[in-house]
Design a protein around this motif. Structure first.
Motif, PDB file in Angstrom:
ATOM      1  N   LEU A  44       0.833  -1.203   0.000  1.00  0.00           N
ATOM      2  CA  LEU A  44       0.000   0.000   0.000  1.00  0.00           C
ATOM      3  C   LEU A  44       0.870   1.256   0.000  1.00  0.00           C
ATOM      4  O   LEU A  44       0.586   2.225  -0.721  1.00  0.00           O
ATOM      5  CB  LEU A  44      -0.925  -0.004   1.217  1.00  0.00           C
ATOM      6  N   ALA A  45       1.951   1.232   0.808  1.00  0.00           N
ATOM      7  CA  ALA A  45       2.837   2.397   0.871  1.00  0.00           C
ATOM      8  C   ALA A  45       3.469   2.656  -0.495  1.00  0.00           C
ATOM      9  O   ALA A  45       3.597   3.807  -0.927  1.00  0.00           O
ATOM     10  CB  ALA A  45       3.923   2.171   1.929  1.00  0.00           C
ATOM     11  N   ASP A  46       3.833   1.566  -1.182  1.00  0.00           N
ATOM     12  CA  ASP A  46       4.416   1.706  -2.512  1.00  0.00           C
ATOM     13  C   ASP A  46       3.408   2.333  -3.475  1.00  0.00           C
ATOM     14  O   ASP A  46       3.737   3.200  -4.287  1.00  0.00           O
ATOM     15  CB  ASP A  46       4.841   0.320  -3.002  1.00  0.00           C
ATOM     16  N   ARG A  47       2.138   1.917  -3.323  1.00  0.00           N
ATOM     17  CA  ARG A  47       1.076   2.467  -4.168  1.00  0.00           C
ATOM     18  C   ARG A  47       0.892   3.951  -3.911  1.00  0.00           C
ATOM     19  O   ARG A  47       0.759   4.758  -4.844  1.00  0.00           O
ATOM     20  CB  ARG A  47      -0.224   1.692  -3.894  1.00  0.00           C
ATOM     21  N   VAL A  48       0.931   4.315  -2.620  1.00  0.00           N
ATOM     22  CA  VAL A  48       0.792   5.734  -2.251  1.00  0.00           C
ATOM     23  C   VAL A  48       1.915   6.548  -2.887  1.00  0.00           C
ATOM     24  O   VAL A  48       1.693   7.624  -3.457  1.00  0.00           O
ATOM     25  CB  VAL A  48       0.820   5.889  -0.711  1.00  0.00           C
ATOM     26  N   ARG A  49       3.156   5.998  -2.828  1.00  0.00           N
ATOM     27  CA  ARG A  49       4.298   6.705  -3.400  1.00  0.00           C
ATOM     28  C   ARG A  49       4.121   6.886  -4.909  1.00  0.00           C
ATOM     29  O   ARG A  49       4.339   7.971  -5.448  1.00  0.00           O
ATOM     30  CB  ARG A  49       5.567   5.917  -3.103  1.00  0.00           C
ATOM     31  N   ALA A  50       3.672   5.815  -5.565  1.00  0.00           N
ATOM     32  CA  ALA A  50       3.491   5.891  -7.014  1.00  0.00           C
ATOM     33  C   ALA A  50       2.430   6.934  -7.366  1.00  0.00           C
ATOM     34  O   ALA A  50       2.602   7.719  -8.307  1.00  0.00           O
ATOM     35  CB  ALA A  50       3.099   4.520  -7.549  1.00  0.00           C
ATOM     36  N   MET A  51       1.337   6.975  -6.595  1.00  0.00           N
ATOM     37  CA  MET A  51       0.264   7.922  -6.909  1.00  0.00           C
ATOM     38  C   MET A  51       0.703   9.352  -6.642  1.00  0.00           C
ATOM     39  O   MET A  51       0.354  10.269  -7.388  1.00  0.00           O
ATOM     40  CB  MET A  51      -0.988   7.584  -6.090  1.00  0.00           C
ATOM     41  N   LYS A  52       1.498   9.549  -5.572  1.00  0.00           N
ATOM     42  CA  LYS A  52       2.007  10.883  -5.279  1.00  0.00           C
ATOM     43  C   LYS A  52       2.899  11.367  -6.412  1.00  0.00           C
ATOM     44  O   LYS A  52       2.810  12.503  -6.847  1.00  0.00           O
ATOM     45  CB  LYS A  52       2.809  10.851  -3.973  1.00  0.00           C
ATOM     46  N   ALA A  53       3.765  10.471  -6.902  1.00  0.00           N
ATOM     47  CA  ALA A  53       4.675  10.835  -7.984  1.00  0.00           C
ATOM     48  C   ALA A  53       3.874  11.243  -9.205  1.00  0.00           C
ATOM     49  O   ALA A  53       4.185  12.233  -9.865  1.00  0.00           O
ATOM     50  CB  ALA A  53       5.590   9.655  -8.303  1.00  0.00           C
ATOM     51  N   ARG A  54       2.790  10.505  -9.497  1.00  0.00           N
ATOM     52  CA  ARG A  54       1.973  10.822 -10.670  1.00  0.00           C
ATOM     53  C   ARG A  54       1.308  12.181 -10.499  1.00  0.00           C
ATOM     54  O   ARG A  54       1.255  12.990 -11.416  1.00  0.00           O
ATOM     55  CB  ARG A  54       0.927   9.722 -10.876  1.00  0.00           C
TER      56      ARG A  54
END
Lengths: 229, 122
Positions: free
Chosen positions: B103-113
């Motif tokens: 989930l944390a990885d997903r959050v990071r990816a979405m923030k980057a986008r």
């Protein structure tokens, strides 16, 4: 900075409160140790912890095995794993060493499962060994070899819960009570459930280590070049 | 009062000794300090990875406390129920950590986008 020191004080206060509460607890006469030992002869196993896990409170364990499967489904739906080939041809000692170590780890996992009926051990400890073996294999760049067997991998991940639910349904059909094993064969039923759970726990831990669903089409990839023999 | 309890445990549990008493308390104190350290770790930083590690440390402390509290009995063996709970709890907490990391990885990816989108708008 000020916030941090306030937090540190709060954490210290939590430590003091908690240790104060724990150290002043009276010894409890109402423990379940006596009851669990008394019923041990009828439970089918000789280790009280295994008896709690797979007989007295087997329903709990059934749900926990379900949680493991749910976590894999959750992680697989969030991410795709990075199945990039690692060139291991330079590491001349690693693969021969793994050929020796991996079967031993799996054997030790099975040993833990077997002694769990009488001594500390069982599906969770054995599963941790198998999970460790998978982590070792994946760290050594052998993930593509694991993913070659996707069908088996998926079946193994679900097997623990499937067998557990089947046994629960069977016992419910026979004597109307979920996971109430027939006394004479209780040990065998526990071994069956544990063996399935062992495989699922081991594969779950390994699958979580590589952290995502297998990429589409990786099942068909030949991936044979590192197989020296 | 503490002395009285020490004596009580001596007479009730044949296997226990002063060394065991001290070990029992050390386990509890170590568990309590891990809980406090984890609590600090969860709140001290906004980074998700640190928070996940904090939850893990806190969980380890709770497992330690539960394992030690199983000895708080007048029976000759420790209570197997908390031991069984810790056993499954460890595996479940490892899985929980894996889900939290995904989930944390997903959050990071979405923030980057999100940051990329903002740059494009400018």
């Amino acid at each position: 900075m000020k916030k941090r020191s306030l937090l540190a004080w709060l954490a210290g206060l939590l430590f003091l409160l908690l240790s104060g509460a724990l150290l002043t607890l009276p010894i409890s006469p109402g423990s379940l140790a006596g009851a669990s030992v008394e019923a041990l002869a009828r439970s089918g196993v000789g280790n009280p912890v295994t008896a709690v896990l797979l007989n007295y409170r087997a329903y709990d364990t059934l749900l926990e095995v379900g949680v493991l499967l749910l976590v894999v489904i959750g992680v697989w739906s969030l991410r795709e794993c990075d199945a990039q080939r690692v060139d291991t041809s330079e590491w001349i000692l690693l693969l021969p060493l793994l050929r020796l170590v991996l079967p031993v780890l799996v054997l030790v996992g099975g040993y833990f499962l077997w002694i769990g009926s009488a001594l500390p051990g069982g599906a969770f400890q054995g599963g941790a060994m198998i999970g460790g073996a998978l982590v070792l294999a994946i760290s050594a760049g052998l993930l593509h070899r694991v993913l070659e067997h996707q069908g088996k991998l998926r079946a193994g991940l679900a097997m623990g819960l499937a067998v557990f639910v089947a046994v629960a349904a069977g016992t419910a059909a026979v004597n109307g009570q979920i996971l109430h094993y027939p006394q004479a064969s209780a040990g065998l039923w526990i071994l069956l459930v544990e063996a399935a759970a062992l495989i699922s726990i081991g594969l779950t831990l390994g699958a979580l280590f590589y952290g995502g669903r297998p990429p589409q089409g990786s099942a068909q990839s030949p991936a044979r070049e590192f197989d020296r023999e | 009062m503490v002395g009285g309890r020490l004596k009580g445990r001596h007479s009730l549990r044949p296997g226990s000794s002063t060394v065991n008493e001290i070990a029992f308390r050390l386990y509890l104190l170590a568990g309590a300090s891990l809980v406090a350290i984890g609590f600090f770790g969860i709140l001290a930083s906004a980074e998700l990875l640190r928070k996940i590690l904090g939850v893990n440390i806190m969980g380890s402390g709770i497992f330690l406390i539960l394992v030690a509290l199983a000895a708080r009995t007048t029976d000759p063996i420790p209570d197997p129920v908390p031991h069984a709970m810790v056993l499954t709890g460890i595996v479940v907490s490892v899985c929980g950590t894996a889900l939290a990391l995904a989930l944390a990885d997903r959050v990071r990816a979405m923030k980057a986008r999100e940051m990329l989108d903002e740059e494009e708008e400018e």
